[in-house]
Design an enzyme around this catalytic site. Structure first.
Site, short mmCIF file in Angstrom:
data_model
loop_
_atom_site.label_atom_id
_atom_site.label_comp_id
_atom_site.label_asym_id
_atom_site.label_seq_id
_atom_site.Cartn_x
_atom_site.Cartn_y
_atom_site.Cartn_z
N HIS A 1 0.94 -1.11 -0.05
CA HIS A 1 -0.20 0.06 0.07
C HIS A 1 0.84 1.11 0.16
CE1 HIS A 1 0.59 -0.77 4.53
NE2 HIS A 1 0.87 0.22 4.36
P1 TYD Z 1 -1.31 -2.76 7.64
O1 TYD Z 1 -0.86 -1.28 8.07
O2 TYD Z 1 -2.26 -2.97 6.37
O3 TYD Z 1 -0.15 -3.82 7.73
P2 TYD Z 1 0.99 -3.93 7.04
O4 TYD Z 1 1.43 -2.93 6.03
O5 TYD Z 1 2.16 -4.28 8.06
O6 TYD Z 1 1.04 -5.39 6.20
O7 TYD Z 1 -2.28 -2.95 8.98
C1 TYD Z 1 -2.70 -4.47 9.03
C2 TYD Z 1 -4.11 -4.26 9.98
O8 TYD Z 1 -3.87 -3.62 11.24
C3 TYD Z 1 -5.28 -3.42 9.19
O9 TYD Z 1 -6.58 -4.16 9.65
C4 TYD Z 1 -5.18 -2.19 10.38
C5 TYD Z 1 -4.64 -2.43 11.42
N1 TYD Z 1 -3.77 -1.53 11.96
C6 TYD Z 1 -4.30 -0.67 13.17
O10 TYD Z 1 -5.34 -0.81 13.49
N2 TYD Z 1 -3.42 0.24 13.73
C7 TYD Z 1 -2.12 0.48 13.13
O11 TYD Z 1 -1.52 1.36 13.55
C8 TYD Z 1 -1.77 -0.34 12.05
C9 TYD Z 1 -0.37 0.03 11.44
C10 TYD Z 1 -2.65 -1.22 11.48
#
Ligand code: TYD
Length: 140
Positions: free
Chosen positions: A57
């Site tokens: 993303h």
């Molecule tokens: P995401 O940022 O997509 O993870 P990565 O980039 O590491 O694969 O986040 C994964 C899940 O966690 C998504 O459902 C959102 C949640 N999340 C939070 O609730 N708070 C946060 O600060 C972060 C970074 C993620």
């Protein structure tokens, strides 16, 4: 840094201050002092299974500093024009990622901890999760 005009050249490794100690080292970071943004949030990834692929993303406004607090992993950064792979494997190096950069995190070593210092609180609307939408923002 603007979502549409940012490039991977704006993302750089920042060498973090290290306080040497006979029984171990300390790295202490203050927003706007050691980093080009204020720190509103800290989170970390751990218990990452082998072969995991994180990220996938971009962010509209968020600045982040990504640190391999333990172990190693690779960060692919992509501005729609150019791509680069940055390996993080030292707790005193952080990768600054500015808004408008597609990122993927891969090749996590066993026991790796990915520490992220972020300029804003969690906001799901700050994410761009579709690569096609990302390229449209980048005018591709
Ligand atoms: P995401 O940022 O997509 O993870 P990565 O980039 O590491 O694969 O986040 C994964 C899940 O966690 C998504 O459902 C959102 C949640 N999340 C939070 O609730 N708070 C946060 O600060 C972060 C970074 C993620």
């Amino acid at each position: 840094m603007h979502l549409t005009t940012s490039s991977i050249a704006d993302c750089k490794i920042i060498e973090l201050p290290k306080i040497h100690n006979y029984s171990g080292n300390i790295t202490s970071l203050a927003g706007k002092v050691d980093l080009p943004f204020d720190i509103q949030r800290v989170y970390y990834l751990y218990d990452i299974p082998g072969g995991a692929h994180r990220g996938g993303h971009a962010h509209r406004d968020l600045h982040q500093l990504i640190v391999a607090a333990s172990g190693s992993f690779d960060v692919l950064i992509n501005d729609g024009n150019h791509k680069r792979v940055v390996q993080l494997n030292q707790p005193y190096n952080g990768l600054l990622i500015v808004p408008g950069i597609w990122r993927e995190l891969i090749h996590f070593s066993s026991g790796a901890i990915c520490l992220v210092l972020a300029s804003h609180k969690y906001d799901k609307d700050d994410y761009i999760r579709s690569y096609d939408t990302f390229l449209k923002f980048k005018n591709k």
